[in-house]
Design a protein around this motif. Structure first.
Motif, PDB file in Angstrom:
ATOM      1  N   SER A 177       0.863  -1.208   0.022  1.00 42.24           N
ATOM      2  CA  SER A 177       0.213   0.118  -0.022  1.00 42.24           C
ATOM      3  C   SER A 177       0.649   1.326   0.089  1.00 42.24           C
ATOM      4  O   SER A 177       2.106   1.273   0.379  1.00 42.24           O
ATOM      5  CB  SER A 177      -0.936   0.218   1.335  1.00 42.24           C
ATOM      6  N   ASN A 178       0.531   2.220  -0.361  1.00 40.16           N
ATOM      7  CA  ASN A 178       0.974   3.793  -0.332  1.00 40.16           C
ATOM      8  C   ASN A 178       0.913   3.817   1.115  1.00 40.16           C
ATOM      9  O   ASN A 178      -0.114   4.094   1.734  1.00 40.16           O
ATOM     10  CB  ASN A 178       0.408   4.638  -1.086  1.00 40.16           C
ATOM     11  N   ARG A 235      -8.007  -0.234   7.206  1.00 40.60           N
ATOM     12  CA  ARG A 235      -9.191  -1.151   6.545  1.00 40.60           C
ATOM     13  C   ARG A 235      -8.444  -2.465   6.560  1.00 40.60           C
ATOM     14  O   ARG A 235      -8.958  -3.585   7.127  1.00 40.60           O
ATOM     15  CB  ARG A 235      -9.566  -1.168   5.432  1.00 40.60           C
ATOM     16  N   LYS A 236      -7.223  -2.755   6.114  1.00 43.19           N
ATOM     17  CA  LYS A 236      -6.530  -3.904   5.994  1.00 43.19           C
ATOM     18  C   LYS A 236      -6.002  -4.310   7.700  1.00 43.19           C
ATOM     19  O   LYS A 236      -5.776  -5.570   7.722  1.00 43.19           O
ATOM     20  CB  LYS A 236      -5.415  -3.927   5.101  1.00 43.19           C
ATOM     21  N   ILE A 237      -5.628  -3.367   8.212  1.00 43.93           N
ATOM     22  CA  ILE A 237      -4.656  -3.671   9.384  1.00 43.93           C
ATOM     23  C   ILE A 237      -5.926  -4.062  10.661  1.00 43.93           C
ATOM     24  O   ILE A 237      -5.514  -4.786  11.500  1.00 43.93           O
ATOM     25  CB  ILE A 237      -3.827  -2.690  10.098  1.00 43.93           C
ATOM     26  N   PHE A 263      -2.050   5.872  15.469  1.00 47.08           N
ATOM     27  CA  PHE A 263      -3.331   5.217  15.730  1.00 47.08           C
ATOM     28  C   PHE A 263      -3.159   3.560  15.897  1.00 47.08           C
ATOM     29  O   PHE A 263      -3.630   2.710  16.453  1.00 47.08           O
ATOM     30  CB  PHE A 263      -4.244   5.463  14.536  1.00 47.08           C
ATOM     31  N   PHE A 264      -1.823   3.233  15.387  1.00 48.82           N
ATOM     32  CA  PHE A 264      -1.389   1.684  15.313  1.00 48.82           C
ATOM     33  C   PHE A 264      -0.387   1.307  16.358  1.00 48.82           C
ATOM     34  O   PHE A 264       0.114   0.294  16.522  1.00 48.82           O
ATOM     35  CB  PHE A 264      -0.961   1.621  13.873  1.00 48.82           C
TER      36      PHE A 264
END
Length: 250
Positions: free
Chosen positions: A80-81, A90-92, A121-122
């Protein structure tokens, strides 16, 4: 001025400043499990970390096709960029990380501050963000500018793909505006490191394909890099080629 579409003599190289900062974090914290390498490229940094810390989980985000094909063999890859935060979320999903790495990445982005804020956030609450960037205020850049030169190059601090420039002061400001605190710092010295781009070009012209296999680079790393570490502690604003910081939430 320069042609971004021209051939680009990329030579893989392990970012030792990032490696040292991450290793220090892992040793100081016993609960490290998941590490995210943002803009992981060919995955060489994570590969070296994985060899040293095989029990940890390594994830990466990379957009470039050729690099991602190599890095997915080393870590769990999301292609992903790295600036496409909605897609990454969405993916994580709910996955959080103990360490998030930006190894010579921010200088390629239009909004480094926004990216650092977004990736928190992650990050786990007690997690660490490791950032390394080239130092535009190094002694050679200052001398060049004094004589009216601000020329881009194929590699190094003035890499033609860099769109943001950092020194020690604005890296600290970046941390402050991101509501993060600097808990560790590390540097490479420009006085020895300045010769490495020439080694890269020499190796690329010979067609060997990997600077890490070069005897010249191995000699540099074994005998000259220790000198870098000593010099860079004296006056990093002037002598540092690369600036590295570990950041944590206040």
């Amino acid at each position: 001025m320069f042609n971004l579409k021209a051939s680009y003599p990329y030579q893989p190289e392990i970012n030792q400043v990032a490696f040292d900062l991450i290793s220090k974090t892992i040793k100081n914290k016993k609960n490290i499990k998941n590490i995210l390498d943002v803009g992981c490229g060919y995955g060489l940094l994570s590969k070296q970390l994985k060899r040293t810390y095989p029990k940890l989980n390594f994830y990466g985000i990379e957009h470039a096709k050729e690099a991602s094909q190599s890095s997915q063999k080393i870590l769990k890859l999301l292609r992903s960029n790295i600036e496409d935060i909605p897609n990454i979320k969405r993916k994580i999903k709910t996955q959080k990380f103990d360490v998030i790495i930006f190894s010579d990445v921010l200088e390629h982005l239009y909004d480094p501050l926004g990216i650092i804020k977004s990736y928190q956030f992650f990050l786990n609450q007690d997690g660490t963000i490791v950032v390394t960037v080239p130092n535009i205020a190094n002694i050679f850049s200052r001398i060049a500018l004094l004589f009216g030169y601000f020329n881009y190059s194929e590699t190094g601090v003035m890499d033609k793909t860099h769109i943001r420039f950092f020194n020690k002061q604005n890296l600290k400001q970046l941390a402050k505006e991101s509501n993060l605190q600097i808990v560790a710092q590390k540097y490479d010295s420009i006085l020895v490191r300045w010769f490495v781009p020439f080694i890269k070009i020499f190796i690329a012209n010979k067609g060997s394909g990997n600077i890490l296999d070069s005897k010249l680079y191995q000699f540099y790393f074994k005998y000259l890099r220790p000198i870098e570490e000593l010099l860079s502690t004296l006056l990093p604003s002037l002598f540092a080629f690369r600036l590295g910081v570990s950041l944590e939430k206040k």
